[in-house]
Design an enzyme around this catalytic site. Structure first.
Site, short mmCIF file in Angstrom:
data_model
loop_
_atom_site.label_atom_id
_atom_site.label_comp_id
_atom_site.label_asym_id
_atom_site.label_seq_id
_atom_site.Cartn_x
_atom_site.Cartn_y
_atom_site.Cartn_z
NE ARG A 7 -4.76 -1.46 9.89
CZ ARG A 7 -3.56 -0.96 9.67
NH1 ARG A 7 -3.42 0.16 9.00
NH2 ARG A 7 -2.48 -1.59 10.06
CE LYS A 58 -2.15 -1.12 3.81
NZ LYS A 58 -1.44 -2.40 4.06
#
Ligand code: ADP
Ligand code: AMP
Length: 213
Positions: free
Chosen positions: A90, A15
């Site tokens: 998240r 990422k």
């Protein structure tokens, strides 16, 4: 091209590597809550001291703390035209909190990076970082001189949470949270799946195609 991009994917998927490239190209800030928390740890702030224990055990820092940090960062002038979120949200609570507290925070596109577990573990356990955040991999992206950052000559180290044991816990936490988060963004109509296998150039090329569609 939408400029509000969320990168979802397991720890070690790449990422940060992709976010840095995209952020440069489309000229928006790369906002990584993990990097922000590590900066707090390095500065020895109260928040950093609290967060370090949780991070080293592979758990998640409480939503309220992380959301406040992200909202503050996204409220700065350089984020007006867009952003790339890496490692945030998240869980669904963080996604909804962000949408509630920061109008306009619904992403234009969410890239969901998929990678098999063996390669996740290979990438994450081979990761080496310098104190200023430059990232290498011992095999796939080695520095010119082993153990030394090409950019600033500082010593490269392994993150305390990049050990095999902590990685297992981080992956467990990830798998507990990811399906509802993916469903959330799918319902908003912004989810795209990105094959994160292959070298960084291939992943980048696939990502560009997806964000340009
Ligand atoms: P994340 O931000 O998802 O935790 P990183 O971008 O830090 O992941 O990448 C994890 C490790 O894998 C780093 O050592 C990085 O150099 C390496 N890496 C990133 N993308 C690739 C790729 N496509 N192929 C091989 N290694 C990669
Ligand atoms: P990362 O750099 O994304 O791998 O994150 C490293 C660690 O920071 C995670 O294992 C968590 O402990 C913490 N962290 C980073 N981002 C978040 C987040 N959005 N919510 C909760 N904890 C986070």
């Amino acid at each position: 091209m939408g400029k509000r991009i969320v990168l979802l994917g397991p720890p070690g998927a790449g990422k940060g590597t992709l976010a840095r490239q995209l952020a440069d190209e489309i000229d928006v800030p790369h906002v990584a809550t993990g990097d922000m928390l590590r900066a707090e740890v390095a500065e020895g702030t109260d928040l950093g001291l609290k967060a370090k224990q949780i991070m080293d055990s592979g758990g998640l820092v409480p939503d309220a703390i992380v959301v406040e940090m992200a909202v503050e960062r996204l409220s700065r002038p350089d984020a007006t035209d867009g952003w790339i979120l890496d490692g945030f949200p998240r869980d669904v609570e963080q996604a909804i909190d962000l949408e509630r507290q920061f109008s306009g925070a619904v992403p234009d596109i969410t890239l969901y990076m998929g990678l098999d577990t063996d390669e996740i573990v290979r990438r994450i356990t081979g990761r080496r970082v310098c104190p200023r955040g430059h990232v290498y991999h011992v095999d796939s992206n080695p520095p010119r001189t082993p153990g030394t950052c090409d950019e600033d000559g500082l010593e490269l180290t392994q993150r305390d949470d990049d050990t095999k044991e902590v990685v297992a816990k981080r992956l467990q936490v990830y798998w507990e949270e990811i399906d509802p988060l993916v469903a959330h963004y799918d319902e908003l109509g912004v989810l795209r799946r990105l094959d994160a296998s292959g070298d960084a150039e291939s992943v980048h090329a696939r990502a560009i195609q997806l964000v340009s569609d």
